[in-house]
Motif scaffolding. Structure first.
Motif, short mmCIF file in Angstrom:
data_model
loop_
_atom_site.label_atom_id
_atom_site.label_comp_id
_atom_site.label_asym_id
_atom_site.label_seq_id
_atom_site.Cartn_x
_atom_site.Cartn_y
_atom_site.Cartn_z
N ASN A 174 -9.94 9.02 -2.39
CA ASN A 174 -9.36 10.19 -1.75
C ASN A 174 -10.36 11.33 -1.77
OD1 ASN A 174 -7.76 12.39 -0.93
ND2 ASN A 174 -5.92 11.42 -1.72
N ARG A 207 2.50 4.80 5.86
CA ARG A 207 3.56 5.38 5.05
C ARG A 207 4.22 6.55 5.77
NH1 ARG A 207 -0.81 4.49 1.90
NH2 ARG A 207 -0.62 2.92 0.27
N ASP A 234 -4.76 6.17 10.70
CA ASP A 234 -3.59 6.86 10.14
C ASP A 234 -2.98 6.04 9.03
OD1 ASP A 234 -1.96 9.01 9.72
OD2 ASP A 234 -1.47 9.26 11.80
N ASP A 235 -1.81 6.48 8.59
CA ASP A 235 -1.18 5.94 7.39
C ASP A 235 0.18 5.34 7.77
OD1 ASP A 235 -0.19 5.36 4.92
OD2 ASP A 235 -0.64 7.31 4.04
#
Length: 313
Positions: free
Chosen positions: A98, A62, A59-60
């Motif tokens: 990405n 942010r 996951d991130d």
């Protein structure tokens, strides 16, 4: 989160496991990881982190950190996995490409998509607008701005959903579009405006609340202090509003996992096809079950918000 001693079948399955992937790790409290670590050490009788099993935390960072009710900034950061003793045993791997934005895109659009992705990344990392920890001025690219307008919200709706009356019956039309909003109040306003644009009659659904059987005497005492109008006006996390208004053809999104095997999960998009008194018929327009017709019944939900002095469902 509570961990119990696993039975022989679960322990045997863990022994055969080569890799364990934990998604949305930054959003979980560090105590969950530490409890699993102690459990794995007990099962494998090994003092190495997670009993020598390979763990992948995905996951991130942010995104939102673990939720600590009424917690300070220090308490929230302290609840993160980076504040756990496990973090010293972790190796950070970062993605560099990405894939979601570029796969399937036209060659002429890839550079523009990459530029937007880089700007969004720098914005999330606080590299745009200076390094001040207080208020900063951020320049929004011209192509992302809604120019001076008497009604910016209507302009936003028209931009995201052009030719709504001509295309609202096309399931792909809504599957490719969405509006993100900062608060539930803004979401409600956008929904009301969009709903008014759809043809047809509105159908109203009201919640049917009852006092939970657990701790009933205490809840009944609280119930006498609050009128139904007050309770119906509450906006509680994890519980829909008292009043829901729908029309045939409008898109909706599930907020609960109803039937995971058939694609009815949190975040699944659907388009309303028929509205009955106690049930809603809809067509799935996202995920792996696109085109499937399904029924959404009434569901009993109990809020977990401890700030509410009364339990109801």
């Amino acid at each position: 989160m509570c961990f119990i001693k696993p039975d022989d079948d679960v322990a045997d399955l863990l022994r055969k496991t080569k890799l364990i992937i934990w998604d949305e790790a930054p959003m979980n409290h560090k105590h969950a990881f530490e409890a699993l670590d102690r459990t794995m050490k007990d099962i494998f009788k090994c003092e190495i982190t997670f009993g020598r099993k390979v763990m992948v935390f995905g996951d991130d960072f942010r995104q939102i950190l673990p939720v600590v009710p009424n917690g300070s900034r220090r308490e929230i950061v302290n609840a993160s996995i980076t504040s756990s003793y496990i973090w010293s045993s972790c190796k950070v791997l970062m993605l560099t490409k990405n894939m979601r934005l570029t796969v399937g895109a036209n060659a002429s659009d890839i550079e523009e998509i990459k530029a937007f992705a880089n700007w969004l990344l720098e914005l999330g990392e606080g590299k745009i607008g200076g390094s001040d920890d207080c208020e900063v001025v951020i320049d929004i690219p011209e192509d992302l701005l809604i120019k001076c307008s008497e009604d910016p919200m209507s302009d936003l709706i028209d931009f995201v959903y052009p030719s709504l009356l001509q295309l609202y019956k096309d399931k792909d039309y809504f599957a490719e579009r969405a509006i993100l909003a900062p608060t539930n109040e803004v979401v409600q306003e956008i929904n009301e405006r969009l709903l008014a644009s759809f043809p047809g009659d509105e159908v109203e659904y009201l919640s049917s609340d009852s006092i939970c059987q657990t701790d009933q005497a205490k809840n009944q005492a609280h119930a006498r202090l609050y009128s139904p109008d007050v309770l119906n006006g509450l906006k509680i996390s994890g519980l829909p509003n008292h009043r829901l208004v729908l029309k045939v053809g409008v898109p909706v999104m599930l907020l609960r996992i109803i039937d995971q095997q058939n694609g009815l999960c949190n975040g699944t998009r659907l388009r309303i096809t028929k509205l009955y008194r106690r049930i809603i018929e809809a067509e799935i327009i996202s995920g792996g079950n696109i085109g499937t017709r399904t029924f959404i019944p009434r569901i009993s939900l109990t809020p977990s918000d401890k700030r509410i002095p009364i339990k109801f469902q």
